[in-house]
Motif scaffolding. Sequence first.
Motif, PDB file in Angstrom:
ATOM      1  N   ILE A  75       0.812  -1.215   0.000  1.00 31.08           N
ATOM      2  CA  ILE A  75       0.000   0.000   0.000  1.00 31.08           C
ATOM      3  C   ILE A  75       0.847   1.268   0.000  1.00 31.08           C
ATOM      4  N   SER A  76       2.047   1.197   0.568  1.00 30.17           N
ATOM      5  CA  SER A  76       2.903   2.383   0.616  1.00 30.17           C
ATOM      6  C   SER A  76       3.240   2.882  -0.792  1.00 30.17           C
ATOM      7  N   SER A  77       3.745   1.985  -1.639  1.00 30.42           N
ATOM      8  CA  SER A  77       4.068   2.391  -3.008  1.00 30.42           C
ATOM      9  C   SER A  77       2.802   2.674  -3.811  1.00 30.42           C
ATOM     10  N   GLY A  78       1.730   1.940  -3.525  1.00 36.45           N
ATOM     11  CA  GLY A  78       0.466   2.181  -4.221  1.00 36.45           C
ATOM     12  C   GLY A  78      -0.053   3.592  -3.999  1.00 36.45           C
ATOM     13  N   LEU A  79       0.076   4.084  -2.772  1.00 39.71           N
ATOM     14  CA  LEU A  79      -0.383   5.435  -2.459  1.00 39.71           C
ATOM     15  C   LEU A  79       0.447   6.486  -3.191  1.00 39.71           C
ATOM     16  N   ARG A  80       1.748   6.226  -3.380  1.00 37.56           N
ATOM     17  CA  ARG A  80       2.573   7.161  -4.145  1.00 37.56           C
ATOM     18  C   ARG A  80       2.164   7.170  -5.608  1.00 37.56           C
ATOM     19  N   GLY A  81       1.789   6.000  -6.129  1.00 34.65           N
ATOM     20  CA  GLY A  81       1.271   5.959  -7.497  1.00 34.65           C
ATOM     21  C   GLY A  81      -0.008   6.760  -7.625  1.00 34.65           C
ATOM     22  N   CYS A  82      -0.855   6.680  -6.596  1.00 34.97           N
ATOM     23  CA  CYS A  82      -2.097   7.471  -6.574  1.00 34.97           C
ATOM     24  C   CYS A  82      -1.794   8.963  -6.670  1.00 34.97           C
ATOM     25  N   MET A  83      -0.759   9.396  -5.952  1.00 34.63           N
ATOM     26  CA  MET A  83      -0.406  10.823  -5.957  1.00 34.63           C
ATOM     27  C   MET A  83      -0.025  11.293  -7.351  1.00 34.63           C
ATOM     28  N   LEU A  84       0.786  10.500  -8.049  1.00 37.79           N
ATOM     29  CA  LEU A  84       1.210  10.880  -9.389  1.00 37.79           C
ATOM     30  C   LEU A  84       0.011  10.979 -10.336  1.00 37.79           C
ATOM     31  N   ILE A  85      -0.895  10.008 -10.261  1.00 38.57           N
ATOM     32  CA  ILE A  85      -2.068  10.032 -11.135  1.00 38.57           C
ATOM     33  C   ILE A  85      -2.987  11.189 -10.762  1.00 38.57           C
ATOM     34  N   LEU A 127       4.408  17.566  -5.591  1.00 36.88           N
ATOM     35  CA  LEU A 127       4.556  18.437  -6.757  1.00 36.88           C
ATOM     36  C   LEU A 127       5.799  19.310  -6.637  1.00 36.88           C
ATOM     37  N   LYS A 128       6.075  19.811  -5.442  1.00 40.68           N
ATOM     38  CA  LYS A 128       7.248  20.656  -5.209  1.00 40.68           C
ATOM     39  C   LYS A 128       8.533  19.869  -5.481  1.00 40.68           C
ATOM     40  N   HIS A 129       8.589  18.627  -4.996  1.00 41.37           N
ATOM     41  CA  HIS A 129       9.763  17.782  -5.246  1.00 41.37           C
ATOM     42  C   HIS A 129       9.978  17.584  -6.747  1.00 41.37           C
ATOM     43  N   SER A 141      10.937   5.731 -10.694  1.00 43.79           N
ATOM     44  CA  SER A 141      11.863   6.360  -9.751  1.00 43.79           C
ATOM     45  C   SER A 141      11.122   7.213  -8.741  1.00 43.79           C
ATOM     46  N   TRP A 142      10.105   7.941  -9.193  1.00 41.56           N
ATOM     47  CA  TRP A 142       9.356   8.798  -8.270  1.00 41.56           C
ATOM     48  C   TRP A 142       8.567   7.983  -7.251  1.00 41.56           C
ATOM     49  N   ILE A 143       8.012   6.861  -7.676  1.00 44.75           N
ATOM     50  CA  ILE A 143       7.294   6.008  -6.722  1.00 44.75           C
ATOM     51  C   ILE A 143       8.246   5.526  -5.638  1.00 44.75           C
ATOM     52  N   GLU A 144       9.458   5.139  -6.048  1.00 43.60           N
ATOM     53  CA  GLU A 144      10.453   4.662  -5.087  1.00 43.60           C
ATOM     54  C   GLU A 144      10.958   5.791  -4.194  1.00 43.60           C
ATOM     55  N   LEU A 145      11.242   6.956  -4.793  1.00 43.05           N
ATOM     56  CA  LEU A 145      11.769   8.077  -4.014  1.00 43.05           C
ATOM     57  C   LEU A 145      10.753   8.596  -3.007  1.00 43.05           C
ATOM     58  N   LEU A 154      21.519  10.835  -0.385  1.00 49.03           N
ATOM     59  CA  LEU A 154      21.273  12.199  -0.846  1.00 49.03           C
ATOM     60  C   LEU A 154      19.848  12.390  -1.373  1.00 49.03           C
ATOM     61  N   LYS A 155      19.133  11.262  -1.542  1.00 51.28           N
ATOM     62  CA  LYS A 155      17.774  11.360  -2.067  1.00 51.28           C
ATOM     63  C   LYS A 155      16.710  10.996  -1.029  1.00 51.28           C
ATOM     64  N   LEU A 156      17.134  10.786   0.205  1.00 52.79           N
ATOM     65  CA  LEU A 156      16.174  10.417   1.254  1.00 52.79           C
ATOM     66  C   LEU A 156      15.191  11.542   1.577  1.00 52.79           C
ATOM     67  N   HIS A 157      15.584  12.777   1.259  1.00 48.49           N
ATOM     68  CA  HIS A 157      14.698  13.903   1.575  1.00 48.49           C
ATOM     69  C   HIS A 157      13.441  13.911   0.704  1.00 48.49           C
ATOM     70  N   TYR A 158      13.430  13.089  -0.359  1.00 51.71           N
ATOM     71  CA  TYR A 158      12.232  13.012  -1.197  1.00 51.71           C
ATOM     72  C   TYR A 158      11.098  12.222  -0.528  1.00 51.71           C
ATOM     73  N   GLN A 159      11.427  11.432   0.465  1.00 54.80           N
ATOM     74  CA  GLN A 159      10.417  10.574   1.084  1.00 54.80           C
ATOM     75  C   GLN A 159       9.303  11.391   1.728  1.00 54.80           C
ATOM     76  N   LEU A 160       8.070  11.029   1.413  1.00 53.22           N
ATOM     77  CA  LEU A 160       6.910  11.629   2.081  1.00 53.22           C
ATOM     78  C   LEU A 160       6.608  10.781   3.308  1.00 53.22           C
ATOM     79  N   ARG A 161       6.708  11.366   4.471  1.00 52.59           N
ATOM     80  CA  ARG A 161       6.596  10.610   5.716  1.00 52.59           C
ATOM     81  C   ARG A 161       5.174  10.624   6.269  1.00 52.59           C
TER      82      ARG A 161
END
Length: 288
Positions: A75-85, A127-129, A141-145, A154-161
Amino acid sequence: MSTLTQRNSGLVQRKTEASRNAEKIPDGDDDRRAEHEQEDEKGDSKETRLTLMEEVLLLGLKDREGYTSFWNDCISSGLRGCMLIELALRGRLQLESFGMRRKSLLTRKVICKSDTPTGDVLLDEALKHIKETQPPEAVQSWIELLSGETWNPLKLHYQLRNVRERLAKNLVEKGVLTTEKQNFLLFDMTTHPLTNNVIKQRLIKKVQEAVLDKWVNDPHRMDKRLLALVYLAHASDVLENAFAPLLDEHYDLAMKRVRQLLDLDPEVESMKPNTNELLWAVVAAFTK
């Protein structure tokens, strides 16, 4: 990445005045169209319109317990996919043009089409990222980040917590869930049991009807938001929850039609008229 591998095993609108008005909106005005598409249920107040992320989370939450299954690692990665769509449907994101030599969906970069705030904190953060990242990244890559699934410090700051907790609080504000504390022997956990069963049953009915009574056998004749919901609910391993109440014959038919959707080639579908390429790129990320 295990969360982005193919999940084939265990397959788990009424046309109101608002939706008729949406047909009159020019093709370029994606944000207004998205707002109208969310008004497909007559009598819905603004507070009960849910984003794709909220709908997927609501399908995954246990009604009484108020939390998702501890065994659900999708569900974690699924929710990130939802954000992009969601951002794509609202006219904020698109895929780069494919150029002279047509690139595959998963190699094309995600481009910020508009940085106008959506009014949703999580969406605006994502969107800002995406807007500030150069060179651009592709969908997978965005789903993973955004999920924090990267070995690059150096890319950990992309994570939405705390995404699930923040979405649950949105649903509390919309009167769908409430907030409680539960003791699990060694620790206390904040939970969000269901309080408005009407909203959840309406959501379940919408998903069921999409592959049963209102099945059109053509994804391009389906509402894009509803099509995305079916795909992302499956990718998040919560689609089974919507189909569980069905009779056996209806359950089997629903699963058969979901399989038809999963067997489609996103590359082919993305080239058809009146499509959303980024939606199909997200589908490809979870089904390839």
